[in-house]
Enzyme design. Structure first.
Site, PDB file in Angstrom:
ATOM      1  N   HIS A   1       8.107  10.146 -14.231  1.00 49.75           N
ATOM      2  CA  HIS A   1       6.758  10.319 -13.682  1.00 49.75           C
ATOM      3  C   HIS A   1       6.300  11.760 -13.814  1.00 49.75           C
ATOM      4  CE1 HIS A   1       9.669  10.882 -10.391  1.00 49.75           C
ATOM      5  NE2 HIS A   1       8.793  11.674  -9.788  1.00 49.75           N
TER       6      HIS A   1
ATOM      7  N   ARG B   1      -5.413  18.277  -4.893  1.00 47.30           N
ATOM      8  CA  ARG B   1      -4.525  17.151  -4.574  1.00 47.30           C
ATOM      9  C   ARG B   1      -3.321  17.668  -3.815  1.00 47.30           C
ATOM     10  NH1 ARG B   1      -0.286  14.377  -7.335  1.00 47.30           N
ATOM     11  NH2 ARG B   1      -0.117  12.317  -6.381  1.00 47.30           N
TER      12      ARG B   1
HETATM   13  O1  LIG Z   1       2.717  14.865  -6.691  1.00 47.27           O
HETATM   14  C1  LIG Z   1       3.162  13.815  -7.113  1.00 47.27           C
HETATM   15  O2  LIG Z   1       2.516  12.781  -7.130  1.00 47.27           O
HETATM   16  C2  LIG Z   1       4.561  13.772  -7.683  1.00 47.27           C
HETATM   17  C3  LIG Z   1       5.527  14.629  -6.949  1.00 47.27           C
HETATM   18  C4  LIG Z   1       6.920  14.452  -7.442  1.00 47.27           C
HETATM   19  O3  LIG Z   1       7.146  13.807  -8.436  1.00 47.27           O
HETATM   20  C5  LIG Z   1       8.043  15.062  -6.711  1.00 47.27           C
HETATM   21  O4  LIG Z   1       7.815  15.812  -5.735  1.00 47.27           O
HETATM   22  O5  LIG Z   1       9.190  14.800  -7.114  1.00 47.27           O
HETATM   23 FE   LIG Z   2       9.278  13.390  -8.618  1.00 45.13          FE
END
Ligand SMILES: O=C(O)CCC(=O)C(=O)O
Ligand SMILES: [Fe+2]
Ligand SMILES: C=C1C[C@]23C[C@@]1(O)CC[C@H]2[C@@]12CCC[C@@](C)(C(=O)O1)[C@H]2[C@@H]3C(=O)O
Length: 376
Positions: free
Chosen positions: A292, A302
Protein backbone atom coordinates in the site's frame (compact mmCIF):
# COMPACT_ATOMS: atom_id res chain seq x y z
CA UNK A 1 40.62 -12.35 27.76
CA UNK A 2 37.14 -10.85 27.39
CA UNK A 3 34.74 -13.11 25.41
CA UNK A 4 33.41 -11.48 22.22
CA UNK A 5 30.17 -9.64 22.99
CA UNK A 6 27.31 -11.40 21.29
CA UNK A 7 24.50 -9.50 19.64
CA UNK A 8 21.23 -10.28 21.42
CA UNK A 9 17.90 -9.39 19.91
CA UNK A 10 16.24 -6.57 21.87
CA UNK A 11 13.26 -7.50 24.03
CA UNK A 12 11.74 -4.00 23.96
CA UNK A 13 10.47 -2.10 20.92
CA UNK A 14 12.37 1.00 22.07
CA UNK A 15 15.64 -0.89 21.61
CA UNK A 16 14.92 -2.41 18.24
CA UNK A 17 16.90 0.00 16.02
CA UNK A 18 20.01 0.28 18.19
CA UNK A 19 21.87 -2.07 15.82
CA UNK A 20 20.64 -0.30 12.67
CA UNK A 21 20.31 3.44 13.23
CA UNK A 22 18.74 5.40 10.33
CA UNK A 23 20.32 8.78 9.67
CA UNK A 24 17.35 10.39 8.01
CA UNK A 25 17.13 13.94 6.73
CA UNK A 26 14.75 15.80 8.94
CA UNK A 27 12.26 17.56 6.81
CA UNK A 28 13.01 21.25 7.10
CA UNK A 29 10.48 22.24 4.46
CA UNK A 30 7.49 24.33 5.35
CA UNK A 31 5.08 22.45 3.05
CA UNK A 32 2.25 24.98 3.37
CA UNK A 33 4.27 27.88 1.93
CA UNK A 34 5.37 26.12 -1.30
CA UNK A 35 3.89 26.90 -4.75
CA UNK A 36 5.67 24.01 -6.45
CA UNK A 37 7.31 20.71 -5.50
CA UNK A 38 11.07 21.19 -4.97
CA UNK A 39 13.50 18.74 -6.67
CA UNK A 40 14.23 17.10 -3.30
CA UNK A 41 10.58 15.95 -3.18
CA UNK A 42 9.90 15.40 -6.91
CA UNK A 43 9.09 11.75 -7.72
CA UNK A 44 8.74 10.28 -11.20
CA UNK A 45 5.07 10.04 -12.37
CA UNK A 46 3.01 7.76 -10.13
CA UNK A 47 1.58 5.82 -13.07
CA UNK A 48 3.30 2.46 -12.60
CA UNK A 49 -0.17 0.86 -12.42
CA UNK A 50 -3.57 2.48 -13.05
CA UNK A 51 -5.30 3.97 -9.98
CA UNK A 52 -9.05 3.41 -9.56
CA UNK A 53 -11.77 3.39 -6.91
CA UNK A 54 -12.66 -0.24 -7.58
CA UNK A 55 -11.28 -3.42 -9.07
CA UNK A 56 -13.79 -4.26 -11.79
CA UNK A 57 -17.08 -4.33 -9.90
CA UNK A 58 -15.41 -4.95 -6.53
CA UNK A 59 -14.21 -2.36 -4.06
CA UNK A 60 -12.30 -2.83 -0.81
CA UNK A 61 -14.68 -4.87 1.40
CA UNK A 62 -16.58 -3.08 4.16
CA UNK A 63 -17.56 -5.47 6.97
CA UNK A 64 -20.12 -4.81 9.68
CA UNK A 65 -18.63 -6.55 12.71
CA UNK A 66 -22.14 -7.16 14.06
CA UNK A 67 -22.92 -9.31 11.00
CA UNK A 68 -23.35 -12.97 12.05
CA UNK A 69 -21.33 -13.90 8.96
CA UNK A 70 -18.37 -11.71 9.94
CA UNK A 71 -15.84 -14.58 10.25
CA UNK A 72 -16.54 -15.72 6.68
CA UNK A 73 -16.50 -12.16 5.35
CA UNK A 74 -13.22 -11.40 7.11
CA UNK A 75 -11.69 -14.64 5.73
CA UNK A 76 -12.69 -13.74 2.18
CA UNK A 77 -11.41 -10.16 2.55
CA UNK A 78 -8.05 -11.28 3.97
CA UNK A 79 -7.57 -13.89 1.26
CA UNK A 80 -8.53 -11.86 -1.78
CA UNK A 81 -7.61 -8.31 -0.69
CA UNK A 82 -5.41 -8.37 2.43
CA UNK A 83 -7.34 -5.26 3.46
CA UNK A 84 -10.88 -4.34 4.48
CA UNK A 85 -12.80 -1.68 6.39
CA UNK A 86 -14.87 -2.35 9.49
CA UNK A 87 -17.92 -0.63 10.97
CA UNK A 88 -19.61 -1.36 14.31
CA UNK A 89 -16.18 -1.83 15.86
CA UNK A 90 -16.83 -0.45 19.36
CA UNK A 91 -14.30 2.43 19.22
CA UNK A 92 -16.35 5.54 19.99
CA UNK A 93 -16.66 8.46 17.58
CA UNK A 94 -15.74 10.73 20.50
CA UNK A 95 -12.35 9.00 20.82
CA UNK A 96 -11.74 9.03 17.06
CA UNK A 97 -12.58 12.76 16.87
CA UNK A 98 -10.35 13.40 19.85
CA UNK A 99 -7.24 11.68 18.45
CA UNK A 100 -7.85 13.36 15.11
CA UNK A 101 -7.92 16.82 16.69
CA UNK A 102 -4.89 16.11 18.92
CA UNK A 103 -3.03 14.85 15.83
CA UNK A 104 -3.96 18.08 13.96
CA UNK A 105 -2.79 20.15 16.93
CA UNK A 106 0.59 18.40 16.82
CA UNK A 107 1.22 18.78 13.10
CA UNK A 108 0.06 22.44 13.11
CA UNK A 109 2.91 23.39 15.44
CA UNK A 110 5.78 25.41 13.88
CA UNK A 111 8.42 23.11 12.37
CA UNK A 112 11.13 24.22 14.83
CA UNK A 113 8.88 23.24 17.72
CA UNK A 114 8.15 19.81 16.23
CA UNK A 115 11.86 19.22 15.70
CA UNK A 116 12.37 19.49 19.48
CA UNK A 117 10.71 16.07 19.66
CA UNK A 118 12.69 14.63 16.72
CA UNK A 119 13.17 10.86 16.61
CA UNK A 120 16.80 9.88 17.24
CA UNK A 121 18.58 7.83 14.54
CA UNK A 122 18.63 4.72 16.77
CA UNK A 123 15.24 5.40 18.36
CA UNK A 124 11.72 4.38 17.42
CA UNK A 125 9.52 7.15 18.84
CA UNK A 126 9.25 10.86 18.12
CA UNK A 127 8.71 13.24 15.22
CA UNK A 128 10.24 12.67 11.79
CA UNK A 129 10.01 11.31 8.26
CA UNK A 130 8.95 7.67 7.68
CA UNK A 131 11.70 5.24 8.57
CA UNK A 132 11.57 3.74 5.07
CA UNK A 133 12.69 7.12 3.63
CA UNK A 134 16.30 5.93 3.74
CA UNK A 135 15.56 3.50 0.88
CA UNK A 136 14.46 6.23 -1.53
CA UNK A 137 16.38 8.95 -3.34
CA UNK A 138 13.53 11.46 -2.91
CA UNK A 139 11.76 12.74 0.18
CA UNK A 140 8.09 12.11 0.83
CA UNK A 141 5.33 14.71 1.19
CA UNK A 142 4.53 13.79 4.76
CA UNK A 143 5.57 13.98 8.39
CA UNK A 144 5.10 11.40 11.12
CA UNK A 145 5.05 11.02 14.86
CA UNK A 146 5.66 7.59 16.37
CA UNK A 147 4.51 6.54 19.84
CA UNK A 148 5.43 3.42 21.81
CA UNK A 149 3.69 3.29 25.19
CA UNK A 150 3.53 6.72 26.77
CA UNK A 151 4.19 9.75 24.53
CA UNK A 152 4.85 11.93 27.61
CA UNK A 153 8.57 12.50 27.11
CA UNK A 154 8.18 13.85 23.58
CA UNK A 155 4.86 15.61 24.25
CA UNK A 156 6.54 17.59 27.05
CA UNK A 157 9.09 18.87 24.51
CA UNK A 158 6.27 19.96 22.19
CA UNK A 159 4.00 21.59 24.77
CA UNK A 160 5.94 22.16 28.02
CA UNK A 161 2.83 23.46 29.86
CA UNK A 162 0.09 21.69 28.06
CA UNK A 163 0.88 18.11 27.12
CA UNK A 164 -1.68 16.16 29.13
CA UNK A 165 -4.63 16.33 26.71
CA UNK A 166 -2.41 14.88 23.95
CA UNK A 167 -1.08 12.11 26.23
CA UNK A 168 -4.54 11.27 27.62
CA UNK A 169 -6.03 10.93 24.13
CA UNK A 170 -3.15 8.80 22.78
CA UNK A 171 -3.03 6.55 25.84
CA UNK A 172 -6.79 5.99 25.84
CA UNK A 173 -6.63 5.15 22.12
CA UNK A 174 -3.74 2.71 22.65
CA UNK A 175 -5.69 0.96 25.42
CA UNK A 176 -8.86 0.63 23.34
CA UNK A 177 -6.91 -0.42 20.25
CA UNK A 178 -5.04 -3.14 22.12
CA UNK A 179 -8.35 -4.79 23.07
CA UNK A 180 -9.86 -4.25 19.66
CA UNK A 181 -6.83 -5.56 17.73
CA UNK A 182 -6.78 -8.71 19.92
CA UNK A 183 -10.47 -9.32 19.19
CA UNK A 184 -9.93 -8.77 15.50
CA UNK A 185 -6.93 -11.09 15.42
CA UNK A 186 -9.11 -13.89 16.85
CA UNK A 187 -11.71 -13.20 14.19
CA UNK A 188 -9.05 -13.50 11.48
CA UNK A 189 -7.50 -16.60 13.07
CA UNK A 190 -10.94 -18.28 13.37
CA UNK A 191 -11.41 -17.73 9.66
CA UNK A 192 -8.31 -19.95 9.24
CA UNK A 193 -9.70 -22.61 11.63
CA UNK A 194 -7.25 -21.61 14.39
CA UNK A 195 -8.35 -21.62 18.03
CA UNK A 196 -6.96 -20.80 21.49
CA UNK A 197 -5.07 -24.13 21.83
CA UNK A 198 -3.05 -23.32 18.71
CA UNK A 199 -1.63 -19.99 19.90
CA UNK A 200 0.09 -20.35 23.27
CA UNK A 201 1.48 -16.82 23.15
CA UNK A 202 -2.05 -15.42 23.31
CA UNK A 203 -1.62 -15.88 27.08
CA UNK A 204 -3.69 -17.80 29.70
CA UNK A 205 -6.90 -15.89 28.95
CA UNK A 206 -6.23 -15.61 25.23
CA UNK A 207 -6.27 -11.82 25.33
CA UNK A 208 -2.83 -11.28 23.72
CA UNK A 209 -1.88 -9.32 26.82
CA UNK A 210 1.84 -9.21 25.91
CA UNK A 211 1.32 -8.11 22.31
CA UNK A 212 3.50 -5.26 21.08
CA UNK A 213 2.21 -2.13 19.36
CA UNK A 214 3.27 1.16 17.84
CA UNK A 215 1.03 4.17 17.17
CA UNK A 216 2.01 6.11 14.06
CA UNK A 217 0.45 9.51 13.27
CA UNK A 218 0.87 10.50 9.62
CA UNK A 219 0.27 13.99 8.21
CA UNK A 220 0.04 14.72 4.48
CA UNK A 221 -0.22 18.45 3.72
CA UNK A 222 -2.05 19.59 0.57
CA UNK A 223 0.43 19.61 -2.31
CA UNK A 224 0.61 22.13 -5.22
CA UNK A 225 1.62 19.36 -7.70
CA UNK A 226 0.22 16.08 -6.32
CA UNK A 227 1.31 14.03 -9.35
CA UNK A 228 4.95 14.85 -8.70
CA UNK A 229 4.93 13.99 -4.99
CA UNK A 230 4.59 10.83 -2.90
CA UNK A 231 2.86 10.88 0.50
CA UNK A 232 4.15 7.51 1.70
CA UNK A 233 5.94 5.14 -0.69
CA UNK A 234 4.62 1.65 -1.41
CA UNK A 235 5.36 -0.75 1.43
CA UNK A 236 3.92 -3.60 3.46
CA UNK A 237 3.66 -3.34 7.25
CA UNK A 238 5.96 -5.47 9.43
CA UNK A 239 3.01 -6.33 11.68
CA UNK A 240 0.44 -9.02 12.32
CA UNK A 241 -2.19 -6.46 11.41
CA UNK A 242 -2.57 -2.70 11.21
CA UNK A 243 -5.68 -0.75 12.20
CA UNK A 244 -5.82 2.59 10.40
CA UNK A 245 -8.06 5.55 11.06
CA UNK A 246 -8.10 8.08 8.21
CA UNK A 247 -9.77 11.48 8.15
CA UNK A 248 -12.25 12.30 5.39
CA UNK A 249 -9.55 12.98 2.76
CA UNK A 250 -8.71 9.98 0.57
CA UNK A 251 -5.13 8.97 -0.24
CA UNK A 252 -4.60 5.36 0.84
CA UNK A 253 -4.25 2.97 -2.10
CA UNK A 254 -3.67 -0.79 -2.14
CA UNK A 255 -2.15 -2.77 -4.99
CA UNK A 256 -4.68 -5.42 -5.99
CA UNK A 257 -3.32 -8.57 -7.70
CA UNK A 258 -0.17 -6.69 -8.65
CA UNK A 259 -2.02 -4.80 -11.40
CA UNK A 260 -4.07 -1.89 -10.08
CA UNK A 261 -3.92 0.69 -7.28
CA UNK A 262 -7.32 0.72 -5.60
CA UNK A 263 -8.31 3.62 -3.33
CA UNK A 264 -9.57 2.82 0.16
CA UNK A 265 -12.38 5.37 0.22
CA UNK A 266 -12.80 7.03 3.64
CA UNK A 267 -16.05 6.12 5.43
CA UNK A 268 -16.88 8.24 8.46
CA UNK A 269 -16.17 6.31 11.65
CA UNK A 270 -14.84 3.18 9.88
CA UNK A 271 -11.43 1.65 10.50
CA UNK A 272 -9.18 0.15 7.81
CA UNK A 273 -7.56 -3.18 8.64
CA UNK A 274 -4.63 -4.55 6.71
CA UNK A 275 -2.78 -7.84 6.86
CA UNK A 276 0.89 -7.41 7.77
CA UNK A 277 3.97 -9.49 6.98
CA UNK A 278 3.81 -11.53 10.22
CA UNK A 279 0.20 -12.60 9.66
CA UNK A 280 1.20 -13.57 6.14
CA UNK A 281 3.91 -15.81 7.69
CA UNK A 282 1.55 -17.20 10.38
CA UNK A 283 -1.06 -18.05 7.71
CA UNK A 284 1.63 -19.83 5.67
CA UNK A 285 1.02 -17.47 2.77
CA UNK A 286 -2.79 -17.83 2.67
CA UNK A 287 -3.37 -14.17 3.56
CA UNK A 288 -1.27 -11.70 1.55
CA UNK A 289 0.42 -8.85 3.29
CA UNK A 290 -0.83 -5.99 1.19
CA UNK A 291 1.38 -3.49 -0.62
CA UNK A 292 0.00 0.00 0.00
CA UNK A 293 0.94 3.65 -0.37
CA UNK A 294 -0.47 7.10 0.36
CA UNK A 295 -0.88 9.70 -2.36
CA UNK A 296 -1.47 13.41 -1.80
CA UNK A 297 -3.88 15.94 -3.25
CA UNK A 298 -3.95 19.63 -4.17
CA UNK A 299 -6.57 20.96 -1.80
CA UNK A 300 -6.93 18.93 1.38
CA UNK A 301 -4.68 18.09 4.26
CA UNK A 302 -4.84 14.38 5.16
CA UNK A 303 -4.25 12.77 8.53
CA UNK A 304 -4.04 9.07 9.31
CA UNK A 305 -3.40 7.19 12.53
CA UNK A 306 -2.01 3.68 12.24
CA UNK A 307 -2.02 1.19 15.12
CA UNK A 308 0.71 -1.28 14.20
CA UNK A 309 0.02 -4.50 16.10
CA UNK A 310 2.52 -7.30 16.55
CA UNK A 311 3.27 -10.31 18.76
CA UNK A 312 5.25 -10.16 22.01
CA UNK A 313 8.76 -9.12 20.95
CA UNK A 314 10.57 -12.40 21.48
CA UNK A 315 7.93 -14.89 20.40
CA UNK A 316 8.89 -16.91 17.33
CA UNK A 317 6.34 -16.49 14.57
CA UNK A 318 6.19 -19.31 12.04
CA UNK A 319 3.53 -20.91 9.82
CA UNK A 320 0.86 -22.44 12.11
CA UNK A 321 1.17 -26.24 12.16
CA UNK A 322 -2.54 -26.64 11.27
CA UNK A 323 -1.80 -24.82 8.02
CA UNK A 324 1.19 -26.96 7.10
CA UNK A 325 0.89 -30.34 5.33
CA UNK A 326 2.67 -32.12 2.47
CA UNK A 327 0.94 -30.01 -0.12
CA UNK A 328 1.49 -26.83 1.94
CA UNK A 329 5.07 -26.99 3.22
CA UNK A 330 6.16 -24.21 5.60
CA UNK A 331 7.03 -21.18 3.50
CA UNK A 332 8.93 -19.22 6.16
CA UNK A 333 11.40 -19.90 8.92
CA UNK A 334 10.54 -18.85 12.50
CA UNK A 335 11.25 -15.18 13.19
CA UNK A 336 10.61 -12.84 16.13
CA UNK A 337 9.11 -9.40 15.61
CA UNK A 338 12.34 -7.89 16.80
CA UNK A 339 14.36 -9.89 14.25
CA UNK A 340 11.89 -9.06 11.52
CA UNK A 341 12.05 -5.31 12.16
CA UNK A 342 15.81 -5.63 11.99
CA UNK A 343 15.49 -7.42 8.61
CA UNK A 344 13.12 -4.69 7.39
CA UNK A 345 15.57 -1.98 8.49
CA UNK A 346 18.23 -3.65 6.33
CA UNK A 347 16.30 -5.05 3.37
CA UNK A 348 13.02 -3.06 3.29
CA UNK A 349 10.65 -4.76 0.79
CA UNK A 350 12.93 -7.80 0.48
CA UNK A 351 12.57 -8.57 4.22
CA UNK A 352 9.87 -11.20 3.68
CA UNK A 353 11.91 -13.05 1.06
CA UNK A 354 14.91 -12.93 3.42
CA UNK A 355 13.04 -15.29 5.81
CA UNK A 356 11.41 -17.45 3.13
CA UNK A 357 12.20 -21.16 2.95
CA UNK A 358 10.62 -22.11 -0.38
CA UNK A 359 8.33 -20.83 -3.12
CA UNK A 360 4.61 -21.50 -2.61
CA UNK A 361 3.24 -24.50 -4.52
CA UNK A 362 -0.13 -22.77 -5.02
CA UNK A 363 1.31 -20.08 -7.25
CA UNK A 364 0.73 -17.29 -4.71
CA UNK A 365 2.78 -14.27 -5.71
CA UNK A 366 4.46 -12.44 -2.87
CA UNK A 367 4.08 -8.73 -3.60
CA UNK A 368 7.22 -8.00 -1.61
CA UNK A 369 9.21 -9.99 -4.06
CA UNK A 370 7.39 -8.71 -7.08
CA UNK A 371 7.78 -5.12 -6.04
CA UNK A 372 8.33 -3.40 -9.32
CA UNK A 373 6.98 -0.11 -7.99
CA UNK A 374 9.14 2.50 -9.67
CA UNK A 375 10.74 4.99 -7.33
CA UNK A 376 13.28 6.83 -9.39
O1 LIG B 1 -1.71 7.16 5.63
C1 LIG B 1 -2.07 6.08 5.20
O2 LIG B 1 -3.17 5.88 4.72
C2 LIG B 1 -1.11 4.91 5.23
C3 LIG B 1 -0.25 4.88 6.45
C4 LIG B 1 0.58 3.65 6.51
O3 LIG B 1 0.63 2.89 5.58
C5 LIG B 1 1.34 3.34 7.73
O4 LIG B 1 1.37 4.16 8.67
O5 LIG B 1 1.94 2.25 7.77
FE1 LIG C 1 1.56 1.01 6.16
C1 LIG D 1 7.40 -0.95 14.37
C2 LIG D 1 7.47 -0.23 13.26
C3 LIG D 1 6.80 -0.55 12.00
C4 LIG D 1 7.15 0.62 11.11
C5 LIG D 1 8.50 1.01 11.60
C6 LIG D 1 8.25 1.03 13.10
O1 LIG D 1 9.45 1.10 13.77
C7 LIG D 1 7.41 2.22 13.53
C8 LIG D 1 6.65 2.82 12.40
C9 LIG D 1 6.19 1.82 11.35
C10 LIG D 1 6.11 2.49 10.01
C11 LIG D 1 4.85 3.38 9.79
C12 LIG D 1 4.93 4.01 8.40
C13 LIG D 1 5.29 2.99 7.31
C14 LIG D 1 6.49 2.12 7.77
C15 LIG D 1 6.95 1.19 6.66
C16 LIG D 1 7.57 3.04 8.33
O2 LIG D 1 8.49 3.54 7.74
O3 LIG D 1 7.32 3.23 9.68
C17 LIG D 1 6.10 1.37 9.03
C18 LIG D 1 7.14 0.38 9.59
C19 LIG D 1 6.86 -1.05 9.20
O4 LIG D 1 5.71 -1.51 9.28
O5 LIG D 1 7.80 -1.72 8.79
Amino acid sequence: MKPPTEYTMPSRLAEVYKAHPAYLHHNHLDFESLREVPESHAWPPLDDYPSRDSYGAESVPVIDLADPNSVKLVGYACKTWGVFQVTNHSISMRLLDNIESEGQRLFSLPRQQKLKAARLPDGISGYGVARISSFFPKLMWSEGFTIVGSPAEHARQLWPQDFSSFCDAMEEYEKEMKQFAGRLLWLILSSLGINKEDIKWAGPTGDFGDAGAVLQLNSYPACPEPNRAMGLAAHTDSTLLTVLYQNSTSGLQVLRDGVEWVTVTPIKGALVINVGDLLHILSNGRYPSILHRAVVNATHHRLSIAYLYGPPMNVQISPLSKLVDPSHPPLYRPVTWSEYLDAKAQHFNKALSSVRLCTPLNGFVDMNNNNSVKVG
